[in-house]
Scaffold this active site. Sequence first.
Site, PDB file in Angstrom:
ATOM      1  N   ALA A 117       0.832  -1.196   0.000  1.00 53.86           N
ATOM      2  CA  ALA A 117       0.000   0.000   0.000  1.00 53.86           C
ATOM      3  C   ALA A 117       0.872   1.253   0.000  1.00 53.86           C
ATOM      4  O   ALA A 117       2.089   1.176   0.193  1.00 53.86           O
ATOM      5  CB  ALA A 117      -0.914  -0.011   1.215  1.00 53.86           C
ATOM      6  N   GLN A 133       1.471   3.706   2.082  1.00 57.09           N
ATOM      7  CA  GLN A 133       2.335   3.888   3.251  1.00 57.09           C
ATOM      8  C   GLN A 133       2.890   2.544   3.746  1.00 57.09           C
ATOM      9  O   GLN A 133       2.906   2.250   4.938  1.00 57.09           O
ATOM     10  CB  GLN A 133       1.558   4.596   4.350  1.00 57.09           C
ATOM     11  N   SER A 134       3.391   1.755   2.827  1.00 57.38           N
ATOM     12  CA  SER A 134       3.891   0.425   3.166  1.00 57.38           C
ATOM     13  C   SER A 134       5.196   0.482   3.959  1.00 57.38           C
ATOM     14  O   SER A 134       6.212   0.986   3.472  1.00 57.38           O
ATOM     15  CB  SER A 134       4.120  -0.380   1.883  1.00 57.38           C
ATOM     16  N   ASN A 135       5.172  -0.081   5.174  1.00 55.89           N
ATOM     17  CA  ASN A 135       6.407  -0.229   5.951  1.00 55.89           C
ATOM     18  C   ASN A 135       7.341  -1.234   5.274  1.00 55.89           C
ATOM     19  O   ASN A 135       8.563  -1.059   5.275  1.00 55.89           O
ATOM     20  CB  ASN A 135       6.086  -0.728   7.360  1.00 55.89           C
ATOM     21  N   ALA A 174       7.675  -1.852   2.075  1.00 57.71           N
ATOM     22  CA  ALA A 174       8.356  -1.235   0.930  1.00 57.71           C
ATOM     23  C   ALA A 174       9.544  -0.411   1.402  1.00 57.71           C
ATOM     24  O   ALA A 174      10.644  -0.487   0.831  1.00 57.71           O
ATOM     25  CB  ALA A 174       7.374  -0.365   0.148  1.00 57.71           C
TER      26      ALA A 174
END
Length: 342
Positions: A73, A75-77, A79
């Site tokens: 998503a 705000q992917s942690n 990523a």
Amino acid sequence: MNIARFPRIHFAHLPTPLERLDRLSKELGGPEIWIKRDDCTGLSTGGNKTRKLEFLMAEAQAQGADMVITQGATQSNHARQTAAIAAKMGFACHILLEDRTGSKDANYNENGNVFLDFLHGATVERRPGGVDMHAEMEAVAATLRAQGRKVYTIPGGGSNPTGALGYVNCAFELLSQANDRSLAIDHIVHATGSAGTQAGLVAGLKAMNANIPLLGIGVRAPKQKQEESVYKLACATAEKLGCAGVVQRADVVANTDYVGKGYGIPAASTIEAIRMFAELEGILLDPVYSGKGAAGLIDLIRKGHFKKGERIVFIHTGGSTALFGYLPAFDAMAHAADQATA
């Protein structure tokens, strides 16, 4: 069972601290609450994906990859942590970000984890919400392979049997810490999303015959879907470990009552939990995962699900960087509180 036989690159800051939350425990007046600080794993502000990436990046390296691709998503942690380890190891990194919230706020779309993705040198593509992100990722990987890149793809959240080994190892680590302190754990609670964290914990706890109930607080999928995803991955992880059959369906439990309006959209209970941890313990949660996990923990204590005298370990999965993409959510809650007291 010997987890050391699997390829692994040691870059996480382990073991992560196990701390007692005295003020929060007193405030809630129920069980004794402890926290496993997996927000302290290192690697670009830390988080649970670092444990998974130790095994995933070792596999990428063994396969001769020069580039990793993953998806998540906005705000992917995951990523952000993937971009960070790719930078550290000299890999190119390409990320596909899915718009799951529909937010048009520039702060959400460009700040927090997104800013750090770029800061670590990753390239980014956007996708609308609801598309098959795994298929999108594999299509991009195929194009890059045709151009000569040696691509290793990492599923969303790093959640496959290789990544889940990171949380098998966490289960070992947690029980070792508890044993050293004579801490008899009655329950373990954490946020569950892409399934890898819960699946690895379940497999590890069952392999050790720990007899500690594990509760995942869901952040996206309905209960049945979440539990089935975790169970399937936990079984595959146990098989990889050489202890197939150790996980039973009843071992996988998720509570999805705290998702609110959807993935990545904090509920009032999420904001309350974030504020309680910040104001009482100086600990930062995030609005997507750990905040909802903590909201479930707090509400279940208030309802008497967890009893006075029990000892609960909450596993902090990290992600506080995302707070900086959610300023309007906190402003809205502050305004509502002001209106209520006016």
